[in-house]
Design a protein around this motif. Structure first.
Motif, PDB file in Angstrom:
ATOM      1  N   THR B 124       0.836  -1.205   0.000  1.00 24.50           N
ATOM      2  CA  THR B 124       0.000   0.000   0.000  1.00 24.50           C
ATOM      3  C   THR B 124       0.865   1.246   0.000  1.00 24.50           C
ATOM      4  O   THR B 124       1.985   1.258   0.520  1.00 24.50           O
ATOM      5  CB  THR B 124      -0.930   0.094   1.224  1.00 24.50           C
ATOM      6  N   ALA B 125       0.293   2.303  -0.557  1.00 28.59           N
ATOM      7  CA  ALA B 125       0.961   3.604  -0.545  1.00 28.59           C
ATOM      8  C   ALA B 125       0.839   4.266   0.821  1.00 28.59           C
ATOM      9  O   ALA B 125       1.781   4.825   1.350  1.00 28.59           O
ATOM     10  CB  ALA B 125       0.364   4.509  -1.620  1.00 28.59           C
ATOM     11  N   GLY B 126      -0.356   4.182   1.408  1.00 28.32           N
ATOM     12  CA  GLY B 126      -0.589   4.886   2.655  1.00 28.32           C
ATOM     13  C   GLY B 126      -0.900   3.943   3.790  1.00 28.32           C
ATOM     14  O   GLY B 126      -0.968   2.720   3.627  1.00 28.32           O
ATOM     15  N   ALA B 127      -1.085   4.542   4.968  1.00 27.43           N
ATOM     16  CA  ALA B 127      -1.410   3.769   6.156  1.00 27.43           C
ATOM     17  C   ALA B 127      -2.747   4.198   6.725  1.00 27.43           C
ATOM     18  O   ALA B 127      -3.097   3.854   7.837  1.00 27.43           O
ATOM     19  CB  ALA B 127      -0.323   3.960   7.206  1.00 27.43           C
ATOM     20  N   GLY B 128      -3.490   4.962   5.960  1.00 27.38           N
ATOM     21  CA  GLY B 128      -4.694   5.562   6.481  1.00 27.38           C
ATOM     22  C   GLY B 128      -5.941   4.801   6.074  1.00 27.38           C
ATOM     23  O   GLY B 128      -5.885   3.681   5.579  1.00 27.38           O
ATOM     24  N   ASP B 154       2.317   1.215   3.638  1.00 26.44           N
ATOM     25  CA  ASP B 154       2.811   2.581   3.874  1.00 26.44           C
ATOM     26  C   ASP B 154       4.168   2.823   3.210  1.00 26.44           C
ATOM     27  O   ASP B 154       5.065   3.399   3.800  1.00 26.44           O
ATOM     28  CB  ASP B 154       2.900   2.853   5.387  1.00 26.44           C
ATOM     29  N   VAL B 155       4.292   2.413   1.987  1.00 26.14           N
ATOM     30  CA  VAL B 155       5.542   2.601   1.262  1.00 26.14           C
ATOM     31  C   VAL B 155       5.332   3.462   0.006  1.00 26.14           C
ATOM     32  O   VAL B 155       5.862   3.186  -1.056  1.00 26.14           O
ATOM     33  CB  VAL B 155       6.187   1.247   0.881  1.00 26.14           C
ATOM     34  N   GLY B 156       4.526   4.521   0.163  1.00 28.13           N
ATOM     35  CA  GLY B 156       4.186   5.388  -0.970  1.00 28.13           C
ATOM     36  C   GLY B 156       5.387   6.135  -1.532  1.00 28.13           C
ATOM     37  O   GLY B 156       6.437   6.246  -0.887  1.00 28.13           O
ATOM     38  N   ARG B 162      11.433   4.091   1.595  1.00 28.26           N
ATOM     39  CA  ARG B 162      10.701   3.058   2.340  1.00 28.26           C
ATOM     40  C   ARG B 162      10.387   1.871   1.426  1.00 28.26           C
ATOM     41  O   ARG B 162      10.375   0.722   1.852  1.00 28.26           O
ATOM     42  CB  ARG B 162       9.365   3.608   2.852  1.00 28.26           C
ATOM     43  N   LEU B 163      10.042   2.195   0.176  1.00 26.49           N
ATOM     44  CA  LEU B 163       9.695   1.145  -0.769  1.00 26.49           C
ATOM     45  C   LEU B 163      10.913   0.299  -1.129  1.00 26.49           C
ATOM     46  O   LEU B 163      10.834  -0.936  -1.180  1.00 26.49           O
ATOM     47  CB  LEU B 163       9.114   1.775  -2.037  1.00 26.49           C
ATOM     48  N   PHE B 164      12.051   0.977  -1.356  1.00 30.83           N
ATOM     49  CA  PHE B 164      13.218   0.242  -1.855  1.00 30.83           C
ATOM     50  C   PHE B 164      13.704  -0.807  -0.869  1.00 30.83           C
ATOM     51  O   PHE B 164      14.224  -1.844  -1.255  1.00 30.83           O
ATOM     52  CB  PHE B 164      14.339   1.218  -2.211  1.00 30.83           C
ATOM     53  N   ASP B 165      13.481  -0.525   0.399  1.00 30.10           N
ATOM     54  CA  ASP B 165      13.873  -1.500   1.398  1.00 30.10           C
ATOM     55  C   ASP B 165      13.080  -2.799   1.271  1.00 30.10           C
ATOM     56  O   ASP B 165      13.482  -3.835   1.786  1.00 30.10           O
ATOM     57  CB  ASP B 165      13.651  -0.877   2.784  1.00 30.10           C
ATOM     58  N   ALA B 180      -3.405   1.807  -3.901  1.00 28.74           N
ATOM     59  CA  ALA B 180      -3.001   3.207  -3.755  1.00 28.74           C
ATOM     60  C   ALA B 180      -4.101   4.137  -4.207  1.00 28.74           C
ATOM     61  O   ALA B 180      -4.821   3.858  -5.162  1.00 28.74           O
ATOM     62  CB  ALA B 180      -1.727   3.483  -4.565  1.00 28.74           C
ATOM     63  N   GLY B 181      -4.232   5.242  -3.485  1.00 28.11           N
ATOM     64  CA  GLY B 181      -5.185   6.279  -3.879  1.00 28.11           C
ATOM     65  C   GLY B 181      -4.434   7.488  -4.394  1.00 28.11           C
ATOM     66  O   GLY B 181      -3.386   7.344  -4.997  1.00 28.11           O
TER      67      GLY B 181
END
Lengths: 252, 252, 252, 252, 252, 252, 252, 252
Positions: B124-128, B154-156, B162-165, B180-181
């Protein structure tokens, strides 16, 4: 606007140097000139950041030449956007200093060099006919209005390592213009990687559901990165004008 | 479909075991059952990948309970999507094995464990509240239908490090679901970083010009990365069903 | 990504074989090459499933030939999509092994045969100029990337018996691509009849209220059948790329 | 319209039975009655196929009761669509013969039985809250206006064998109403399987990209099957009215 | 469908005249023929109301001639819609009985006269290039499929007295087709004045905010008159097909 | 990004102070922390211009408090946007220094004063509930991130003399934020009167055809004045973030 | 309408001068004439404000000449809008008094001078090909129908001082027509500066997100100034017709 | 604007009665007053046609009362649109002369009678909650600003004879306001029957594909009748303001 002149007129009225009626008329007349089909405003430089820009699309060759020639008599620097080469060829005999950039479709005269106001990075997602002409319009207009431009092309997010190699260069600019079509994701990725203000320009080429740039436009408006402002689809000049107004904000 | 049965009936006709009229009727009757307001198809498992899924939104509590109870008599595994907790509470007295996940809004019974078909990453992009419920619906439905799920939330792209990890984890999955929104850029970035098939799920939450997920939907359809298929806005279950059909394509 | 190389560089630093500055630069440089207007990424095969694909629409003849020629020196297999015959004719003198498919509008070189990864069925609703070129682009690209393709054309839902005769063939494929315009119903019907993953490609031809493929696109996104992922309007290549990524997910 | 009356008035003028001024007035006055906020047209039956239908949505309880009561004095049959149960309860004390159908949200009085004009099949894709209320509005309104209705519910294309079992029943109807949301594919499939005129009603419930019925609406307008006419989203009454006008075309 | 044949095959199996395998194959083979790029379905007459219609738009001259010629060998009556005169000229040498209507852009062969099924009125709002070709397509197709057509053109609501003079003629038809662009109001006005079923065809010509027929389409779907069904923008053939299916519903 | 740290790690590897494996891990771990449902990134300040902003809309009270509390331990300054007063009341017991602005719907802690980066003018067209909350969000966020803000409200173009009185103040700002709904003309008028960069924020309130801010959004994107960048509908925070990034571009 | 004639006919019936059947026919026949493809209505002047206007776009040369010639025999004044010069040249031999305006694309005959009904100001934002042709159509049509027109061109809001110099002239008109594309802000600004009724005409030229005039159309409909009515995109004639109907409202 | 005052100030400067600095300031200050959240412009009457109108929607009770009270001290006539009854009740104690119309949702004070400027007909298609409140807003606002209003309600085109009976009354008005939802055809029909200027107001209520008034809006913009100007969806006040500006154009 033009407050000194207003003050001066009032003073002349007080001193009896100017009659009421004349002052009244003077206060109502602002400095522009009537060319029949287009009012040219030589004082626009006071309010805007570059003498005069002509949007050539749809205007007839005759109209553009007339406007261009008229402006060229009283301005050092002129830009015509969305201009075909035939415009350039028609103007050249009278103004041999005119230049033409076929990729950006810009015809321009630059008699006096604008002092450099700051650095602009122009970044594109693709290298094709969707992005490059828009990027070139943005880049060259920025240069003509006082930007020191670095072009960073073809660094779209489908191969994101290409972009990361350039982040240093991007961060050295004062303003970043991002040109991208399709899903426009580059604006968000760049916006997330830099502190600089990002001007996003959606482009119109793509498969069916790009809806002529609408997909990229919406994506950029919804960017999850902060510090991103959007201009109209394919509007390279508009991006340049905003970039220059940002540079000016600290130089004027 | 059901070709063996057709063959068998023809054989019985030939052998005189079944009369023409009976055969004629048999060939026209397919196996489902009438519940009045909804025809339940117990044989759907042959064509689809999971016994029965009930879309609860808008159905009355009474309708859902009736359908659920009926199905629970003849199926080991049942999922109700978009179910409020009141559905769960109403079903529980009769079926104490029923479970409820409030985030995913899923009510389900899992009497027999589905063998693991493969690995699914849900990113997901967000955590909301826009992304997590949709992602949880996708993740839990995938699990209930045979997916081994890894949640990477939460890796937007606004903080792309954050994503690359997590790219290593993503690449270990057989199928990747990206939720993702906003501008939906994550689907393109993930699609550019992995060889695995990517299922993109746009979500509906965002500022005005997201137009309830339209911006993310268009962005995902226009992804510059290849290997991306899109499902409907907020349709976590749909993403799971497609993921499982992909896993099945090599297990069936 | 490229973790072995990272590890190796670190080791060389430790062993004093590589200086800090060189390591620093190495870690930042990723393998691509600058052609001026387009950065070519020879390593893309690691992340993606096929060496290089050129989207020719809108690019000039000169640009396409330059990119194509450059790629042809270092790659065995190249595909140019949306290519007119004039592209083919311009490339042929230098690369006599180049092929052209006028229906799919693909120009391609296939020097090394890709091993077969699995079966792809390409199904169309119509037989006209809306569906066939898109289907051919999907089918031929699939073949060039390792798919064993079966074409099942003109089986639209207005004469649904035509489709039923082909369900057996469809079910034998690992992945099904459905190409349909107008109301796009074929994706739902096929999706309801098969367990295989279905990739739906809306096409843009139709009467007024098809809005250039929007009607079919929305229909496919709202499919009542599960296991359906949608790609962009007329994007046959995109469907093929997703199909191949699915086949790869179990072969890689 | 009302040509006999026009002829008769002219005759009376000629015969001196009616003065010019009176005739002049008569020719200008058409038969309706002023209720303050709504003009009721008792003669509408001449032009339309059912005495009077009240669209209740948004009207106040008081307004509906006033209109209903007024009409009930001079008409045998009245239908109120989109009526909550509170409307029914308010009308019942004065008109005990009033009926209410909560699923269709119809309140109605049927004092005189309409002769049967023909057969109407009402077919739905789903069994949920999207399709059934619309279908029931269509079915019950058809019955109240002279249709012999057969309800064939929950035969959507995701399990198309359910539909095939019912084709015989569908073909026995004179007119077929198809109610479907999501991708609305059922209208095309039914249209391809029957010679009868098909009235397609898109419904508004669905995931995000159904855009409140727009997806189904566009799909139905683009149906590849011929003989399909579309009415407004969720407009069950409109479908019934068109069905009855078709039946009437051969009974009147 | 084709139930007698199914019954007969079963009987032959029972009587030992046909083996199981042959019956199995026979039951799966439905009568169509493969032309390579288009499957022609000679039995379509059973399900639909006219032998075969070819939508010519976008097909190549060669494709159309091939399909047309093939169909002309086995069918008495054929219609090609959206056909340029060059199609007609190419077909004429082989089929001298072929006819062409340039306004409707229809090319057709009518070897056997269809018995008259009923009356169709085709009404247009305008007399210009927006409405007349669509109306002629509707009118001529109706005639070729068994409609007795009355053309009532240029009776738009801006001069509504023109329409009122024709109401008598309109009411004598069994079905009314209304063709209108711009605001499409004619469908509502005609729908309010007649009891007959009205088929509304929006047309695509108009000033900017007609959005290529969207304005008229929406207006017709929202008609305040009842008994109106809508077909796709500019789809004159679709209106005719629906009209004929209505006439057939009481003649078949 | 974080290049010094990268350099330092490499140096430590060379000096034998850090082992290869540790370095490898260090290079892959970026500084964020896992809170379960949201990864908090304390280093975001390096890339972005303000420690941490929480978009509260849709998040549960519990989620917001958890995120807020966690951030408040390690950051001096925090902003929560779109926060109801109940969020403020829940946080206050633990963090008495928290502030709340009900018009802007911002909850925030400001322990360390940000040095003033430059001047921001926030200009609104109206004084009503459409424009003021958005403007206040923009103004207060700008202040919290280092802007010296001047609010110039209710100077819409319908009474344009109100605006002209304020042009002097507007021109003194380094950046101008224009907040306007309805037709959004204020952005163009201000853009034409000032040389400063203009950030346009469309607002969502208006009569029907404003389509929730779409009319203003399109107007602003099409501004005939140059130097205008647009952010999402109602996105006051986004405008502030862009304004601060502009101020930072010359202070950083 | 035509009430005197109705009264007279009734009187003749009463007096026995006219038989019932003749009266009946007379009452149903309204004065228009059948030209085959277009019904010409010579009495339209009674209801409308100018004899006859032909919308030439899309009509064939032959059709236009036929209509024009026919009208020219019975009308003094005729206007053809959207007419190419070839129409003019074709008509001129027979009607040497015909005039042509290439900018407005109007061909017209004016044999009798219309008395001046009032003053119309036509104001444009730009001087380019988007606004001037539309403005000229509005201006010339207004003149031909009785307006005394003052043209005030190129006074867009990006240089608003140009407009202020003309406010006096604008206020002297009885009706103001504002022609503007892009963001259409001029209509609001003029509407805020004058008490006169403003007719706003959006034009279709602009960058991508103008969506062919949609942006300006929405802006004008949402004008914050009161006293503004909007006509269709590019519809200069429509604006003129509304202006003349306003002038007529106090002269007729 | 305010030219006498400008002239007078210049004269005072000349006569030495006013100093340059004071004149300079005076010329820059225009007469409005600052209420904190809303600048009230008491001189607006000079430019507009009615003292002050407050759009209440979305404003808090407190805000409305403050604005209303402030205006009531200096103006004789005030209108608040979209006002709930609670606004009225809150104002009444201080201003007992305040009136409230619940259907139009208008709260107003009328201390001085506006002289009648001319006649306005307000015509509606329906009698329900979609049209009447909008029509009443238009009618009552027209009356409060000097219109003599005739209400002609419920004369929609589905029963067009109702309308024809009222054409005489419509033609007696100077301006006609047409309020219609659904397909908005009434504007075209009325526009075709009258010479008077027609102001069309689309309303937002309807079945799904009315898209909240978009269908009626587009229909009205595309009206085939001339002399029609359109205002925003549901904007009854806007229609009244335009009507009054038309009446004023010949009374001022």
């Amino acid at each position: 606007m033009n407050e000194d002149r207003l003050y001066e007129i009032l003073k002349q009225v007080k001193d009896g140097l100017v009659g009421i009626d004349d002052a009244y008329q003077a206060l109502k007349i602002l400095p522009y000139e009537d060319l029949g089909f287009a009012k040219l405003d030589h004082h626009r430089a006071i309010r805007d950041n570059f003498p005069e820009v002509i949007y050539c699309e749809g205007k007839t060759r005759e109209q553009i030449i007339a406007i261009f020639s008229r402006l060229a008599l009283q301005n050092n620097n002129i830009i015509g956007t969305r201009a075909g080469i035939e415009i350039f060829e028609a103007i050249k005999p009278d103004f041999p200093e005119v230049c033409y950039n076929p990729s950006a479709r810009l015809v321009y005269i630059q008699r006096s060099k604008i002092p450099v106001l700051g650095k602009v990075a122009v970044v594109t997602a693709g290298a094709g006919p969707a992005d490059i002409p828009v990027a070139e319009e943005a880049a060259l207009c920025s240069e003509l209005m006082g930007g020191e431009v670095r072009r960073i092309y073809d660094v779209g997010v489908a191969g994101i390592h290409r972009l990361f190699d350039k982040i240093g260069q991007i961060n050295q600019a004062n303003v970043v213009i991002v040109v991208a079509g399709m899903e426009g994701a580059l604006a968000s990725v760049v916006g997330g990687l830099t502190r600089q203000p990002v001007i996003a320009v959606p482009t119109s080429v793509g498969y069916g559901a790009s809806f002529n740039g609408l997909a990229a436009l919406l994506a950029m408006l919804n960017s999850c990165a902060s510090g991103v402002g959007v201009v109209n689809i394919d509007n390279g000049y508009g991006a340049a004008a905003l970039a220059i107004s940002i540079l000016n904000a600290f130089n004027g």
